[in-house]
Design an enzyme around this catalytic site. Structure first.
Site, short mmCIF file in Angstrom:
data_model
loop_
_atom_site.label_atom_id
_atom_site.label_comp_id
_atom_site.label_asym_id
_atom_site.label_seq_id
_atom_site.Cartn_x
_atom_site.Cartn_y
_atom_site.Cartn_z
N HIS A 169 0.82 -1.22 0.00
CA HIS A 169 0.00 0.00 0.00
C HIS A 169 0.85 1.27 0.00
O HIS A 169 0.34 2.35 -0.24
CB HIS A 169 -0.93 -0.01 1.21
CG HIS A 169 -2.02 -1.04 1.10
ND1 HIS A 169 -3.32 -0.72 0.78
CD2 HIS A 169 -1.99 -2.38 1.22
CE1 HIS A 169 -4.05 -1.83 0.73
NE2 HIS A 169 -3.26 -2.86 0.99
N ASP A 381 3.56 9.45 -1.00
CA ASP A 381 2.35 8.73 -0.58
C ASP A 381 2.13 7.58 -1.54
O ASP A 381 2.29 7.75 -2.76
CB ASP A 381 1.16 9.70 -0.68
CG ASP A 381 0.13 9.49 0.41
OD1 ASP A 381 -0.01 8.36 0.88
OD2 ASP A 381 -0.53 10.48 0.79
C1 GDG Z 1 -2.14 4.03 3.31
C2 GDG Z 1 -1.10 4.67 2.38
C3 GDG Z 1 -2.75 4.49 0.51
C4 GDG Z 1 -9.12 10.26 7.36
N1 GDG Z 1 -9.62 11.06 8.31
C5 GDG Z 1 -10.80 10.54 8.70
C6 GDG Z 1 -11.03 9.40 7.95
N2 GDG Z 1 -9.98 9.24 7.14
C7 GDG Z 1 -9.84 8.16 6.15
C8 GDG Z 1 -9.96 8.71 4.75
C9 GDG Z 1 -9.20 7.66 3.94
C10 GDG Z 1 -8.18 7.12 4.94
O1 GDG Z 1 -8.55 7.58 6.23
C11 GDG Z 1 -6.78 7.66 4.66
O2 GDG Z 1 -6.29 7.00 3.53
P1 GDG Z 1 -5.03 7.55 2.71
O3 GDG Z 1 -4.93 6.76 1.47
O4 GDG Z 1 -5.23 9.01 2.41
O5 GDG Z 1 -3.77 7.44 3.65
P2 GDG Z 1 -3.09 6.32 4.66
O6 GDG Z 1 -3.90 6.19 5.90
O7 GDG Z 1 -1.69 6.77 4.87
O8 GDG Z 1 -3.13 4.93 3.85
C12 GDG Z 1 -1.82 5.44 1.27
C13 GDG Z 1 -3.65 3.73 1.46
O9 GDG Z 1 -2.90 3.08 2.49
C14 GDG Z 1 -4.48 2.66 0.72
O10 GDG Z 1 -3.68 1.80 -0.03
O11 GDG Z 1 -3.54 5.28 -0.36
O12 GDG Z 1 -0.86 5.99 0.38
O13 GDG Z 1 -0.24 5.55 3.10
O14 GDG Z 1 -10.06 6.61 3.56
O15 GDG Z 1 -11.32 8.84 4.43
N3 GDG Z 1 -12.15 8.66 8.07
C15 GDG Z 1 -13.08 9.07 8.99
N4 GDG Z 1 -12.89 10.17 9.78
C16 GDG Z 1 -11.77 10.92 9.67
O16 GDG Z 1 -11.63 11.91 10.41
N5 GDG Z 1 -14.22 8.37 9.12
#
Ligand code: GDG
Length: 507
Positions: A169, A381
């Site tokens: 990921h 990222d």
């Molecule tokens: C890893 C990789 C890759 C955030 N704040 C709240 C909330 N979120 C949710 C978002 C999103 C998730 O968290 C964050 O996903 P990201 O992809 O932006 O980042 P990572 O957590 O670092 O994820 C990344 C991912 O894995 C998938 O392969 O894209 O690059 O680092 O879904 O919506 N959800 C809620 N409240 C919040 O305040 N409910």
């Protein structure tokens, strides 16, 4: 689409449910984290088992609670018990103090403690054994992420012949970075124990292949049309790109609901200004949060006419709070927020609204929907799902995405988004200004393009293309949908006739 004869065996560091001790009693808590919701949609077509750590409880106490959690789901759970020492050295230590910073190109943040390595190997063996004990020949094992890079090799050591795939990921670094890892050969060997390796972008896949070429000269690699095959130690591994995505229809449907619309309108009224810039991240040093704040400060200095007209809503979810680097980041972010607010706040206007807590899905969607600009400035990222969720929630098709060129999502979104270098603080400030003065027709055309990409290459397509690649007997499969989107020919968005000038009025 049903692709598997047997069961799907998902393996990840954590289960999508967690058991915590509350008031002296073990209790089930809802899943935290994007992986569970991303994977949820694939279970509609398969049944199986999810293997992972269930939380700090005794194995016996976990069993009835996990059985309860599995009711109504098409899959069961199997917990891999880990001691507190294992959690601290394997998860917080090796995974998050070595692999996480190194794979995000931040070697100075690494703590190469040899004890972490010992425990990482031990825990990967535990996961391999628990998995080997749970599968039969028709099943397919799908392991996730950087916590389980050695498991491919250990599965083979147990004599397990069930096909196994692995999806990373996070980014995979270039050889110069990866070579700093003292255990680089073991990690590559561990990964090459799987039958299929999936990366988020072509950049990550080619980095991995370059590392194999440099560090494992005995391995040979053939290039097929859409993937590579690496042969090493009498084993062949397919290596391909599968950009992860979101459940677009679900997000867009929820964002279009009356509830979310009403909440978004309320937010807009309360902020009572024209532009809402939104950032949503875990509190993590890879996300470029201080850089984003500094860029916003430059914006307010350079464009005083934007004061009172633009508000930056910064949602930062607490994360990995027991790690020193994360505590320091929180202090840095909070200091910057208070400095900038101290410098610019005026009667009736606070420039930065800082939210340091987990929002409900409805609240998050309301912010996405209310915002004019989604600002993503990751220093690096794997993908960044927030960028894709922001697009899905733009029901009125008027939001602008500003995205770091170092986020995996930029490969697919670059035609409709404004792409920035997050280290170029003045460049980010200019991009925010440009988004503020962008004519509405251009915003719509860009957002339409972005939504088409995310709608078409959704999480269901991601999972199907991974499984198709894993199960195709001859190693031939269609190019993964997102990868195809990422390689659309052509230059950046065509409607750039309207680059902003100083005297353009803010609508
Ligand atoms: C890893 C990789 C890759 C955030 N704040 C709240 C909330 N979120 C949710 C978002 C999103 C998730 O968290 C964050 O996903 P990201 O992809 O932006 O980042 P990572 O957590 O670092 O994820 C990344 C991912 O894995 C998938 O392969 O894209 O690059 O680092 O879904 O919506 N959800 C809620 N409240 C919040 O305040 N409910």
């Amino acid at each position: 689409m049903k692709l598997l004869e047997g069961r799907l065996i998902n393996v990840s560091n954590r289960l999508p449910v967690e058991i915590k001790n509350r008031g002296g009693k073990p209790r089930l808590t809802a899943s935290a984290g994007g992986l569970a919701s991303a994977l949820d949609s694939i279970w509609r077509h398969h049944h199986g088992l999810w293997i992972g750590w269930a939380g700090p409880v005794e194995a016996e106490a976990a069993i009835p609670l996990l059985q309860k959690a599995a009711r109504g789901r098409p899959y069961g759970f199997r917990a891999v018990p880990l001691s507190s020492q294992e959690i601290s050295k394997f998860y917080a230590g090796f995974a998050n103090e070595i692999i996480w910073p190194l794979f995000h190109d931040m070697p100075s943040r690494c703590n190469f403690d040899p004890e972490y390595w010992e425990v990482y190997q031990r825990v990967n063996r535990k996961f391999a054994q628990a998995t080997a004990d749970s599968v039969n020949g028709k099943d397919f094992i799908w392991a996730h992420d950087y916590h389980l890079m050695l498991m491919g090799h250990y599965l083979r050591e147990t004599g397990c012949t069930t096909r196994a795939g692995f999806f990373l990921h996070i980014p995979f670094p270039a050889p110069d970075m990866f070579e700093k890892l003292p255990w680089r050969k073991n990690i590559l060997r561990g990964l090459l124990g799987y039958h299929l390796l999936g990366f988020q972008t072509d950049r990550d896949r080619f980095n991995f292949l370059s590392c194999v070429e440099r560090i494992l000269p005995a391995a040979s690699s053939e290039r097929e049309q859409s993937h590579n095959i690496v042969a090493y130690e009498n084993h062949r591994t397919t290596v391909a790109t599968f950009p992860i995505s979101i459940a677009f229809d679900e997000f867009a449907g929820h964002a279009a609901s009356h509830d979310v619309e009403a909440a978004a309108n309320q937010l807009r009224r309360e902020l009572s200004n024209n532009f809402m810039v939104l950032g949503v991240d875990r509190m993590d040093y890879t996300k470029g949060i201080p850089e984003r704040l500094k860029a916003f400060r430059i914006l307010l200095h350079r464009y005083p006419e934007l004061r009172h007209r633009v508000t930056f809503v910064l949602v930062v979810v607490p994360s990995r709070e027991d790690i020193k680097e994360y505590k320091a980041l929180r202090r840095e972010v909070e200091l910057l927020v208070s400095q900038i607010n101290g410098e610019f706040t005026d009667a009736g206007w606070v420039p930065i609204h800082y939210i340091h807590r987990n929002l409900s899905r409805k609240q998050l969607l309301s912010y996405y929907r209310a915002a004019d600009i989604g600002l993503i400035t990751s220093l690096k990222d794997g993908m960044n799902l927030v960028a894709k969720e922001f697009c899905a929630a733009q029901i009125d098709e008027q939001g602008v995405v500003i995205i770091s060129e170092f986020a995996g999502a930029a490969a697919e979104l670059r035609h409709g988004a404004l792409v920035v270098n997050p280290n170029d603080l003045a460049g980010v400030a200019e991009a925010i200004h440009r988004a503020c003065v962008m004519p509405v027709e251009e915003k719509r055309a860009r957002m339409k393009l972005l939504r088409d990409v995310v709608r078409t290459y959704n999480v269901q397509g991601w999972a199907e293309s991974f499984l198709e690649a894993a199960l195709s007997p001859d190693g031939h499969f269609r190019r993964s949908s997102g990868a195809a989107a990422a390689s659309i020919e052509g230059s950046d968005f065509p409607l750039v006739a309207s680059s902003a000038t100083e005297d353009q009025r803010i609508a």
